[in-house]
Design a protein around this motif. Sequence first.
Motif, short mmCIF file in Angstrom:
data_model
loop_
_atom_site.label_atom_id
_atom_site.label_comp_id
_atom_site.label_asym_id
_atom_site.label_seq_id
_atom_site.Cartn_x
_atom_site.Cartn_y
_atom_site.Cartn_z
N CYS A 19 1.11 -1.23 0.01
CA CYS A 19 0.53 -0.18 -0.53
C CYS A 19 0.70 1.56 0.05
O CYS A 19 1.91 1.29 0.03
CB CYS A 19 -0.61 -0.01 1.24
SG CYS A 19 -2.31 0.84 0.89
N ALA A 60 -8.15 2.70 0.96
CA ALA A 60 -7.20 1.26 1.22
C ALA A 60 -7.83 0.14 1.24
O ALA A 60 -8.35 -0.24 2.85
CB ALA A 60 -6.11 2.38 1.72
N GLY A 86 -5.19 -4.13 -0.28
CA GLY A 86 -3.82 -3.53 -0.71
C GLY A 86 -3.78 -2.44 -2.04
O GLY A 86 -2.84 -2.11 -2.27
N ASP A 87 -4.79 -2.89 -2.46
CA ASP A 87 -4.89 -1.45 -3.66
C ASP A 87 -5.68 -0.52 -3.32
O ASP A 87 -6.26 -0.65 -1.88
CB ASP A 87 -6.20 -2.56 -4.28
CG ASP A 87 -5.64 -3.83 -5.34
OD1 ASP A 87 -4.47 -3.98 -5.20
OD2 ASP A 87 -6.35 -4.47 -6.35
N LEU A 88 -5.80 0.38 -3.62
CA LEU A 88 -6.78 2.00 -3.43
C LEU A 88 -7.23 1.90 -4.19
O LEU A 88 -7.49 1.98 -5.82
CB LEU A 88 -5.15 2.80 -3.76
CG LEU A 88 -4.63 3.61 -2.84
CD1 LEU A 88 -3.87 4.60 -2.53
CD2 LEU A 88 -5.18 3.27 -1.06
#
Length: 234
Positions: A19, A60, A86-88
């Motif tokens: 992140c 996040a 972990g993705d935005l």
Amino acid sequence: MVNTISHIHCQNCSMAPLCLPKNLSEGDMARLDTIIQRHKPLHKKDLLVTADAPLRYLYAVRSGSLKSYTLDDHGVEQIIDFHLPGDLVGFDALATGRHRSFTQALETTMLCEIPLNSLDDLSAEMPVLRRELMSMMSSELYTSKQLLGSLNNRAADARLAHFLLGLSQRFADRGLSGKSFRLSMTRADIGNYIGLSVETISRILSRLQHENVLLVENKLVEILAMDRLERLAG
């Protein structure tokens, strides 16, 4: 549950290496943590954002998964992305200040809210944070172009193989098994995303299982022959 969520910080989050904090110093990570708010859990089918809503936060993903989709004038859904820990979420709104798509939880999902105004101020003071933002946006753009490339002039089985390999890599990046994983999205969602019918996906999965490339049981997928799946994806 509320007390547990309030004690989660970037410094002890297992998703930090994927992140925004991944290349920050301890001190910079602590500064970033001061602006982050912990979002209440989303349950399956809950909407996080709607199309045309004003952009106030980036989100996040801590755990769980979501899908982003658009609706055409006839209300037909087109999935444009799947989001894993972990993705935005929210980059699509940066250009106009409004979300261009709907984002919906595929399962119980935990998120961190990052207020955009605070993030903008902080990134102006922390060049490393600004670079991480640019890097994550660049990666998302690259992934989208990869998807378009995988759909152009590719047979149905190559599309599905490419999708499964992409998921495999994403799970491996998160310290999970890249060979055995659970699909949180339905076959209808997968078909919508890569332009195939549910029937076609089921037929391909059955054939690959018969050929000992995959082992499929409901939503559990095990890749038995990674090299053969890679050749199929091209």
